[in-house]
Every structure is written in structure tokens, then in C-alpha cells.
Design a protein around this motif. Structure first.
Motif, PDB file in Angstrom:
ATOM      1  N   ARG A  21       0.855  -1.192   0.000  1.00 47.90           N
ATOM      2  CA  ARG A  21       0.000   0.000   0.000  1.00 47.90           C
ATOM      3  C   ARG A  21       0.889   1.240   0.000  1.00 47.90           C
ATOM      4  N   LEU A  22       0.632   2.102  -0.985  1.00 44.92           N
ATOM      5  CA  LEU A  22       1.420   3.317  -1.168  1.00 44.92           C
ATOM      6  C   LEU A  22       0.500   4.529  -1.047  1.00 44.92           C
ATOM      7  N   PRO A  23       0.845   5.496  -0.203  1.00 42.67           N
ATOM      8  CA  PRO A  23      -0.005   6.679  -0.122  1.00 42.67           C
ATOM      9  C   PRO A  23       0.065   7.483  -1.420  1.00 42.67           C
ATOM     10  N   GLN A  24      -1.036   8.077  -1.776  1.00 42.87           N
ATOM     11  CA  GLN A  24      -1.106   8.855  -3.015  1.00 42.87           C
ATOM     12  C   GLN A  24      -0.041   9.944  -3.049  1.00 42.87           C
ATOM     13  N   ARG A  25       0.216  10.610  -1.935  1.00 47.85           N
ATOM     14  CA  ARG A  25       1.202  11.706  -1.926  1.00 47.85           C
ATOM     15  C   ARG A  25       2.586  11.209  -2.329  1.00 47.85           C
ATOM     16  N   LEU A  26       2.948   9.988  -1.932  1.00 45.39           N
ATOM     17  CA  LEU A  26       4.241   9.430  -2.312  1.00 45.39           C
ATOM     18  C   LEU A  26       4.279   9.151  -3.810  1.00 45.39           C
ATOM     19  N   VAL A  27       3.217   8.540  -4.325  1.00 42.88           N
ATOM     20  CA  VAL A  27       3.148   8.236  -5.761  1.00 42.88           C
ATOM     21  C   VAL A  27       3.179   9.524  -6.578  1.00 42.88           C
ATOM     22  N   LEU A  28       2.435  10.533  -6.150  1.00 45.00           N
ATOM     23  CA  LEU A  28       2.394  11.793  -6.889  1.00 45.00           C
ATOM     24  C   LEU A  28       3.733  12.518  -6.833  1.00 45.00           C
ATOM     25  N   ALA A  29       4.448  12.403  -5.715  1.00 47.36           N
ATOM     26  CA  ALA A  29       5.772  13.023  -5.626  1.00 47.36           C
ATOM     27  C   ALA A  29       6.711  12.433  -6.672  1.00 47.36           C
ATOM     28  N   VAL A  30       6.643  11.115  -6.857  1.00 49.06           N
ATOM     29  CA  VAL A  30       7.533  10.442  -7.812  1.00 49.06           C
ATOM     30  C   VAL A  30       7.099  10.689  -9.257  1.00 49.06           C
ATOM     31  N   THR A  31       5.798  10.681  -9.505  1.00 49.95           N
ATOM     32  CA  THR A  31       5.309  10.797 -10.884  1.00 49.95           C
ATOM     33  C   THR A  31       5.103  12.242 -11.328  1.00 49.95           C
ATOM     34  N   GLY A  32       5.112  13.177 -10.384  1.00 50.61           N
ATOM     35  CA  GLY A  32       4.892  14.581 -10.732  1.00 50.61           C
ATOM     36  C   GLY A  32       3.442  14.919 -10.971  1.00 50.61           C
ATOM     37  N   GLY A  33       2.539  14.045 -10.563  1.00 51.44           N
ATOM     38  CA  GLY A  33       1.114  14.275 -10.778  1.00 51.44           C
ATOM     39  C   GLY A  33       0.484  15.110  -9.678  1.00 51.44           C
ATOM     40  N   THR A  34      -0.764  15.488  -9.915  1.00 58.05           N
ATOM     41  CA  THR A  34      -1.515  16.253  -8.922  1.00 58.05           C
ATOM     42  C   THR A  34      -2.730  15.477  -8.416  1.00 58.05           C
ATOM     43  N   GLY A  35      -2.979  14.321  -8.970  1.00 56.11           N
ATOM     44  CA  GLY A  35      -4.103  13.470  -8.586  1.00 56.11           C
ATOM     45  C   GLY A  35      -4.185  12.320  -9.559  1.00 56.11           C
ATOM     46  N   PRO A  36      -5.093  11.380  -9.296  1.00 58.97           N
ATOM     47  CA  PRO A  36      -5.228  10.240 -10.211  1.00 58.97           C
ATOM     48  C   PRO A  36      -5.458  10.719 -11.646  1.00 58.97           C
ATOM     49  N   SER A  37      -4.683  10.157 -12.555  1.00 61.07           N
ATOM     50  CA  SER A  37      -4.801  10.562 -13.958  1.00 61.07           C
ATOM     51  C   SER A  37      -4.100   9.547 -14.843  1.00 61.07           C
ATOM     52  N   GLY A  38      -4.367   9.650 -16.117  1.00 56.49           N
ATOM     53  CA  GLY A  38      -3.697   8.798 -17.085  1.00 56.49           C
ATOM     54  C   GLY A  38      -2.196   9.011 -17.093  1.00 56.49           C
ATOM     55  N   ALA A  39      -1.753  10.245 -16.868  1.00 49.73           N
ATOM     56  CA  ALA A  39      -0.315  10.535 -16.856  1.00 49.73           C
ATOM     57  C   ALA A  39       0.371   9.839 -15.676  1.00 49.73           C
ATOM     58  N   VAL A  40      -0.271   9.864 -14.510  1.00 50.22           N
ATOM     59  CA  VAL A  40       0.291   9.180 -13.338  1.00 50.22           C
ATOM     60  C   VAL A  40       0.312   7.677 -13.600  1.00 50.22           C
ATOM     61  N   ASP A  41      -0.750   7.154 -14.163  1.00 53.13           N
ATOM     62  CA  ASP A  41      -0.822   5.719 -14.458  1.00 53.13           C
ATOM     63  C   ASP A  41       0.270   5.300 -15.440  1.00 53.13           C
ATOM     64  N   THR A  42       0.498   6.112 -16.457  1.00 53.19           N
ATOM     65  CA  THR A  42       1.546   5.813 -17.442  1.00 53.19           C
ATOM     66  C   THR A  42       2.924   5.827 -16.785  1.00 53.19           C
ATOM     67  N   ALA A  43       3.157   6.811 -15.910  1.00 58.46           N
ATOM     68  CA  ALA A  43       4.443   6.878 -15.207  1.00 58.46           C
ATOM     69  C   ALA A  43       4.640   5.649 -14.320  1.00 58.46           C
ATOM     70  N   LEU A  44       3.587   5.235 -13.608  1.00 57.41           N
ATOM     71  CA  LEU A  44       3.687   4.032 -12.774  1.00 57.41           C
ATOM     72  C   LEU A  44       3.971   2.796 -13.615  1.00 57.41           C
ATOM     73  N   ASP A  45       3.333   2.711 -14.755  1.00 53.49           N
ATOM     74  CA  ASP A  45       3.552   1.585 -15.665  1.00 53.49           C
ATOM     75  C   ASP A  45       5.035   1.503 -16.040  1.00 53.49           C
ATOM     76  N   GLU A  46       5.639   2.642 -16.341  1.00 52.93           N
ATOM     77  CA  GLU A  46       7.060   2.672 -16.702  1.00 52.93           C
ATOM     78  C   GLU A  46       7.945   2.358 -15.500  1.00 52.93           C
ATOM     79  N   ILE A  47       7.688   3.013 -14.361  1.00 55.31           N
ATOM     80  CA  ILE A  47       8.518   2.843 -13.167  1.00 55.31           C
ATOM     81  C   ILE A  47       8.482   1.399 -12.670  1.00 55.31           C
TER      82      ILE A  47
END
Length: 152
Positions: A21-47
Motif C-alpha cells: 500500500r502506497l499513499p497517493q502523496r508518495l506516488v504523486l511526488a515520484v510521478t509529478g502528478g496532482t491526482g489520479p490521472s492517465g499521466a500518473v498511471d503511465t508513469a507508474l507503468d514505466e517505473i
């Protein structure tokens, strides 16, 4: 039946797979996102190199699906990560898993949880090392952000 009625099914963890379980703030810090989005999902897919991830926007959490052994092998690291609200979920825990067709964020939909990175096959999970690197990067970036806010 749970998938049809609720869009989620509670599945037991710790036998075939576990979850980090990963808090959203940690994921957004790494992906540069501001909330759930396709861009964050794409970054997670790559990472995470295509490893499956579930997003729970209401709970502001992401769940990286990992091999069942991870909670046992990461015991010490998991204790250190709890201050970040990261947790390794295994035996004795159930995870709300969305239907396989819920693969995009849909605000106001019947269920808000979705596959940020869809599962490609039952045998393909997130590599534990990739998840650990994501957590370490997020921890570093969150500490930097806290330092910048403290000096402002």
C-alpha cells in the motif's frame, strides 16, 4: 457476483500475491502528478515495468501487487516505511480488486477504484526491487518538499 454488483471483489492476500500500500502523496511526488490521472498511471507503468497497480482515489492510496512472500521478506523495511503510511499487506488481509475492465479513473462512477496499471497475466506482478526504488524515491522527494516548505 461482487464485481457485477459493486465493481470490486474482496480477494485474500498472502497466498498467490500480496500488495504494497502506497499513499497517493508518495506516488504523486515520484510521478509529478496532482491526482489520479492517465499521466500518473503511465508513469507508474514505466517505473514498475508493467507490474499491476490498483488505485483507490477515495482512500488516496495505490496498491502495487507483489509476490506473496514480500510481507515476510520485507519485514524490517516495512517497519521503517510505516511512518510514510506504506504497508506490506499479506496473510489475513483482503484487498478490494476492481473488475478487469476498470482501467481508467472515472470520478463519480459506480466505483472509484481502478487498475492504474492493468494486470497483464496472473503470473506477472510488480518486481519488489522496483517497488522499493519507488518508495525510496518518494521518501526522498517528500523529505525535500517538507524542507522547502519549512524554509519558506
Amino acid at each position: 457476483m461482487e464485481w457485477e454488483q459493486h465493481g470490486l471483489a474482496l480477494l485474500p492476500l498472502g497466498t498467490l500475491l500480496s500488495a504494497v500500500r502506497l499513499p497517493q502523496r508518495l506516488v504523486l511526488a515520484v510521478t509529478g502528478g496532482t491526482g489520479p490521472s492517465g499521466a500518473v498511471d503511465t508513469a507508474l507503468d514505466e517505473i514498475l515495468e508493467g507490474g499491476p497497480v490498483i488505485c483507490d482515489p477515495d482512500g488516496q492510496r495505490y496498491y502495487a501487487l507483489v509476490p506473496a512472500s514480500v510481507p515476510d521478506t520485507w519485514h524490517e523495511a516495512a517497519d521503517e516505511w510505516r511512518s510514510l503510511d506504506v504497508d506490506c499487506l499479506g496473510r489475513g488481509t483482503y484487498l478490494g480488486v476492481p473488475r478487469v475492465d476498470l482501467v481508467a479513473y472515472a470520478p463519480g462512477g459506480r466505483t472509484s477504484s481502478y487498475w492504474a496499471v492493468p494486470m497483464q497475466s496472473a503470473a506477472m506482478l510488480c518486481a519488489p526491487l522496483s517497488v522499493a526504488r519507488l518508495i525510496a524515491a518518494g521518501q526522498h522527494l517528500l523529505a525535500e518538499q517538507a524542507g522547502e516548505e519549512g524554509s519558506a
